[in-house]
Design an enzyme around this catalytic site. Structure first.
Site, PDB file in Angstrom:
ATOM      1  N   LYS A 192      63.492  76.848 116.070  1.00 56.53           N
ATOM      2  CA  LYS A 192      63.226  77.234 114.680  1.00 56.53           C
ATOM      3  C   LYS A 192      62.201  76.311 114.009  1.00 56.53           C
ATOM      4  O   LYS A 192      61.545  76.709 113.045  1.00 56.53           O
ATOM      5  CB  LYS A 192      64.523  77.290 113.875  1.00 56.53           C
ATOM      6  CG  LYS A 192      65.207  75.951 113.645  1.00 56.53           C
ATOM      7  CD  LYS A 192      64.892  75.364 112.308  1.00 56.53           C
ATOM      8  CE  LYS A 192      65.546  74.025 112.020  1.00 56.53           C
ATOM      9  NZ  LYS A 192      65.799  73.104 113.094  1.00 56.53           N
ATOM     10  N   ASN A 257      59.407  69.532 109.102  1.00 53.99           N
ATOM     11  CA  ASN A 257      58.480  70.403 109.819  1.00 53.99           C
ATOM     12  C   ASN A 257      57.737  71.322 108.863  1.00 53.99           C
ATOM     13  O   ASN A 257      56.531  71.514 108.974  1.00 53.99           O
ATOM     14  CB  ASN A 257      59.245  71.204 110.874  1.00 53.99           C
ATOM     15  CG  ASN A 257      59.772  70.296 111.973  1.00 53.99           C
ATOM     16  OD1 ASN A 257      59.017  69.781 112.782  1.00 53.99           O
ATOM     17  ND2 ASN A 257      61.075  70.067 111.959  1.00 53.99           N
ATOM     18  N   VAL A 280      60.255  61.621 112.658  1.00 50.26           N
ATOM     19  CA  VAL A 280      59.599  62.521 113.611  1.00 50.26           C
ATOM     20  C   VAL A 280      59.683  63.967 113.106  1.00 50.26           C
ATOM     21  O   VAL A 280      60.686  64.366 112.530  1.00 50.26           O
ATOM     22  CB  VAL A 280      60.329  62.452 114.970  1.00 50.26           C
ATOM     23  CG1 VAL A 280      59.630  63.321 116.008  1.00 50.26           C
ATOM     24  CG2 VAL A 280      60.422  61.018 115.453  1.00 50.26           C
TER      25      VAL A 280
END
Lengths: 337, 337
Positions: A192, A257, A280
């Protein structure tokens, strides 16, 4: 003696430890060093990763793995995917024979593209393999710490193992569903992030709600195709660990993200954006991994290709989207795997 | 002589007429009265429902139905569900024998709970039944008028009819998929408004992204169950006309149903909110219709029940959600129909 150990002291691990302890489950949060343990005990909270949330009475802190693991029935592991194997090496000898091991880590192992439960099977002794579980869903940690309504899925091939984890984690504000589809739950959580990068790009170029919704929708169809080819059930991708997580991630200001995609669409370079972040963005390596998997399985993933072209070849996001729009149209579901 | 007629001069009909005319398709927007026609011609736009968007050269305005329909190959109908039958009575005798009739109306007929294509079949002569189409998807009209990227689905049992409509509507910013699942496309567009009401309630009580995502996700599972029991394909609900429309509606500030839910959760009464709005919130009657259908088909719809309890019995939204959270948990997909 505690019932549960949580391994991982960043935001996610701390949140899960809090959740368990608030349920009255005697829980140990395993700290990495004596210094970290002392800091936690002094502050009564994890000031670095989850400031403002006091440890409940049922939460203990320890840096003695052997002692902390003694007789626990559940070991929750919430470390970054990239350090999973290393972390397991340090604890595997201390996990009780009868314990349920629950991975709450989303993401694939870099390089190998392996799912976390595959890494667990390789790193843990075989007597633990039968009771492995994976947790995933729309679970922004901060909201869970705040006590906001949240639902999640715990998957295991062993129904009793999933039920035990469910019983300990479930509360009136944290609803736990069970599933037997470990592959789907793990891949949903990982893949996702690819679509979240693209949804962020849509945000950054102010594409609007129509376009973003279509993108999420067709993106889900595409990662479902890959998941199914890997052995997952399509229903899992339509559920909390697929669609649910995707919706939360694509909507939230908290998603890393989504943020990366948005910044790129506003003209910054990937390198520059990543360098400015503390954490990250798992979607970047996952995009490359997914494409590799898709090619070897002969699965068409035009959206993932488009995102990869932006990330790895510097294609302008507007151009990448425009290319997607003019492909020859097909019946909506003729291309389902 | 034009190729296409659009029936319906509110925002949605005007937008579709604009879209067709921008594609260079000779299009007539059928106005209801001579006064309306004259106003449109004078202003060069629909100032009441879509101000600021100039009519393209390929768009004609007419209030002469017989003349406007002559030799057209596509008739697009975009009138409110509640007036569909009445509108059809006025035009049915003028639609050419070979024309494709495309319904772009979302919603069920009040009282009868019938889908728009069922109403079309009852109201139009039988020689037109073979080429009926339905259009639905994440299609906020204003964004389409602004030329933002949008995708949609056109469903028909007749592949050639769907292809004709697709060819006329498709453009580099408006991507048209086809489908053979008329029931699914129509029910997706109607039932998603129930979940949008609930998502608005989640917004109004600041439930957070985890809770809202879980709600949308479980809501989709529930309306899918009902749709499948009515003969729809579950894939349609996972597609643009189900999930896609649901995501756009639940995210958008422009959605009326989401707005109604939000206002109720902030403490206003349903009556008060509805009285303050110019437009209909189709989700309110649709919730009652869906429950009626679910009971007759023996389908479990706990979320729809919860929303109905808020709308029709004045239950506090927080209480309704709290009840949903503590139901006995099940495996995620054991209850799929």
């Amino acid at each position: 003696m505690t019932e549960t150990v949580v391994v991982g002291t960043t935001t996610w691990g701390t949140t899960l430890a809090l959740l368990l302890a608030r349920n009255g489950v005697e829980t140990t949060l395993l700290s990495r060093t004596q210094v970290e343990r002392d800091t936690f005990l002094r502050d009564g909270e994890n000031r670095r990763f989850l400031p403002g949330f006091t440890f409940p009475a049922a939460l203990s802190i320890s840096c003695d793995c052997r002692e902390a693991m003694r007789n626990v029935s559940l070991v929750v592991i919430a470390v970054p995917a990239v350090t999973m194997r290393r972390n397991l090496a340090g604890i595997c000898d201390h996990i009780p024979h009868e314990a349920v091991v629950l991975s709450a880590t989303k993401g694939l192992e870099p390089e190998s593209s392996k799912r976390m439960s595959q890494v667990l099977e390789e790193a843990l002794p075989s007597h633990l393999h039968g009771k492995l579980c994976a947790l995933s869903g729309p679970n922004l940690a901060l909201e869970i710490a705040q006590g906001k309504y949240t639902s999640t899925v715990i998957a295991s091939r062993n129904r009793d193992a999933a039920s035990l984890a469910q019983r300990l984690l479930m509360s009136p504000v944290f609803r736990v569903y069970t599933s037997s589809d470990v592959v789907g739950v793990e891949l949903g959580g990982a893949l996702k992030n690819i679509i979240a990068l693209g949804a962020g790009m849509a945000d950054g170029m102010e594409a609007g709600d129509n376009g973003k919704a279509a993108f999420i929708c067709r993106g889900l169809a595409e990662i479902t195709r890959l998941g199914v080819a890997c052995g997952a059930s399509p229903l899992t991708f339509a559920g909390l660990a697929g669609l649910g997580d995707l919706i939360a991630t694509c909507a939230s200001r908290l998603s890393r993200n989504r943020y990366v995609g948005e910044q790129i669409a506003r003209g910054r370079s990937l390198k520059e954006v990543l360098a400015s972040m503390k954490n990250v963005a798992e979607g970047v390596p996952t995009t490359a991994s997914a494409l590799k998997m898709a090619r070897s399985l002969n699965i068409e993933m035009p959206i993932t290709e488009a995102i990869d072209s932006v990330l790895s070849q510097g294609v302008n996001p507007r151009e990448a989207i425009a290319r997607l729009m003019v492909r020859p149209p097909k019946p909506e579901w003729d291309d389902v795997g």
